[in-house]
Design a protein around this motif. Structure first.
Motif, PDB file in Angstrom:
ATOM      1  N   LEU A  51      -5.738  16.506 -15.491  1.00 29.49           N
ATOM      2  CA  LEU A  51      -5.063  16.056 -14.278  1.00 29.49           C
ATOM      3  C   LEU A  51      -5.774  14.851 -13.667  1.00 29.49           C
ATOM      4  N   VAL A  52      -7.088  14.911 -13.602  1.00 31.68           N
ATOM      5  CA  VAL A  52      -7.865  13.798 -13.047  1.00 31.68           C
ATOM      6  C   VAL A  52      -7.660  12.547 -13.898  1.00 31.68           C
ATOM      7  N   SER A  53      -7.673  12.709 -15.198  1.00 24.54           N
ATOM      8  CA  SER A  53      -7.457  11.572 -16.101  1.00 24.54           C
ATOM      9  C   SER A  53      -6.088  10.946 -15.875  1.00 24.54           C
ATOM     10  N   GLU A  54      -5.064  11.778 -15.794  1.00 25.24           N
ATOM     11  CA  GLU A  54      -3.712  11.251 -15.586  1.00 25.24           C
ATOM     12  C   GLU A  54      -3.580  10.603 -14.210  1.00 25.24           C
ATOM     13  N   ALA A  55      -4.194  11.199 -13.202  1.00 29.80           N
ATOM     14  CA  ALA A  55      -4.129  10.631 -11.855  1.00 29.80           C
ATOM     15  C   ALA A  55      -4.832   9.282 -11.810  1.00 29.80           C
ATOM     16  N   ARG A  56      -5.966   9.175 -12.474  1.00 33.17           N
ATOM     17  CA  ARG A  56      -6.694   7.904 -12.527  1.00 33.17           C
ATOM     18  C   ARG A  56      -5.851   6.830 -13.204  1.00 33.17           C
ATOM     19  N   LYS A  77       0.838  -1.198   0.000  1.00 36.23           N
ATOM     20  CA  LYS A  77       0.000   0.000   0.000  1.00 36.23           C
ATOM     21  C   LYS A  77       0.877   1.254   0.000  1.00 36.23           C
ATOM     22  N   VAL A  78       1.952   1.253   0.779  1.00 32.62           N
ATOM     23  CA  VAL A  78       2.883   2.384   0.808  1.00 32.62           C
ATOM     24  C   VAL A  78       3.516   2.565  -0.564  1.00 32.62           C
ATOM     25  N   VAL A  79       3.965   1.479  -1.161  1.00 30.76           N
ATOM     26  CA  VAL A  79       4.614   1.536  -2.476  1.00 30.76           C
ATOM     27  C   VAL A  79       3.639   2.038  -3.539  1.00 30.76           C
ATOM     28  N   SER A  80       2.425   1.512  -3.556  1.00 31.74           N
ATOM     29  CA  SER A  80       1.460   1.925  -4.582  1.00 31.74           C
ATOM     30  C   SER A  80       1.001   3.366  -4.360  1.00 31.74           C
ATOM     31  N   CYS A 108       1.551  -3.318  -8.549  1.00 31.36           N
ATOM     32  CA  CYS A 108       1.688  -3.826  -7.187  1.00 31.36           C
ATOM     33  C   CYS A 108       0.774  -4.997  -6.907  1.00 31.36           C
ATOM     34  N   GLY A 109       0.028  -5.435  -7.884  1.00 29.17           N
ATOM     35  CA  GLY A 109      -0.799  -6.621  -7.722  1.00 29.17           C
ATOM     36  C   GLY A 109      -2.033  -6.440  -6.866  1.00 29.17           C
ATOM     37  N   GLU A 110      -2.564  -5.273  -6.746  1.00 27.92           N
ATOM     38  CA  GLU A 110      -3.779  -5.069  -5.950  1.00 27.92           C
ATOM     39  C   GLU A 110      -5.002  -5.420  -6.743  1.00 27.92           C
ATOM     40  N   ALA A 144      -2.625   6.814 -13.452  1.00 30.95           N
ATOM     41  CA  ALA A 144      -1.489   6.542 -12.573  1.00 30.95           C
ATOM     42  C   ALA A 144      -1.894   5.587 -11.457  1.00 30.95           C
ATOM     43  N   GLN A 145      -3.051   5.806 -10.886  1.00 34.31           N
ATOM     44  CA  GLN A 145      -3.529   4.950  -9.808  1.00 34.31           C
ATOM     45  C   GLN A 145      -3.744   3.529 -10.314  1.00 34.31           C
ATOM     46  N   GLN A 146      -4.335   3.380 -11.486  1.00 37.15           N
ATOM     47  CA  GLN A 146      -4.559   2.054 -12.049  1.00 37.15           C
ATOM     48  C   GLN A 146      -3.230   1.371 -12.358  1.00 37.15           C
TER      49      GLN A 146
END
Length: 158
Positions: A141-146, A108-111, A156-158, A148-150
């Motif tokens: 920005l929202v698109s890029e953040a989304r 979680k910290v890494v992701s 990280c295998g979540e 990035a999160q994915q």
């Protein structure tokens, strides 16, 4: 017509079962890969062999993963506080920025840090030098953040 649909039914059910098995196999494989990665990180970065990563060890791990964007003390504070806090429906115990990050929280910290690095890069690309984004820049920005999160979740295998 009923005989055809009855004969097609086992085929459809077996295809659905096969798909579920394949998804379960992929999920189990990702979990094994994630566990293997976590064990490798702990072996390399848990220098004192405490079974958890302390502040400097977390910093070393994140620096290894993001050499162009090593975490600053403020980012480490936030990450470790979040990893060490306790939240339930009826209580919240604040985390300790000098606490240890146990194995179940390392991914979680890494992701979270990976998403932060990618979002910060997106912000930097969209910022016109003022430190403030224009309203027209927010959807990008929202698109890029989304994305990035994915990407962080996938990596990280979540």
């Amino acid at each position: 017509v009923t005989s055809e649909s009855a004969s097609d039914q086992p085929t459809l059910m077996s295809a659905a079962n096969r798909t579920r098995r394949e998804e379960r196999y992929k999920r189990q494989r990702r979990q094994r890969e994630t566990q293997f990665q976590l064990e490798a990180w702990l072996k390399r970065f848990d220098v004192n062999r405490s079974g958890a990563l302390e502040r400097e060890e977390v910093s070393a791990l994140l620096t290894h993963l993001h050499p162009q964007n090593p975490p600053d003390s403020k980012a480490l504070d936030l990450l470790i506080e979040r990893a060490t806090e306790v939240r339930t429906y009826s209580m919240h115990i604040s985390g300790d920025r000098n606490g240890k990050v146990y194995p179940e929280k390392v991914m979680k910290v890494v992701s979270t840090y990976a998403a932060y690095v990618l979002a910060a890069a997106a912000f930097d690309r969209l910022d016109s030098g003022t430190g403030v984004l224009q309203l027209k820049d927010l959807p990008a920005l929202v698109s890029e953040a989304r994305a990035a999160q994915q990407s962080a979740r996938d990596n990280c295998g979540e």
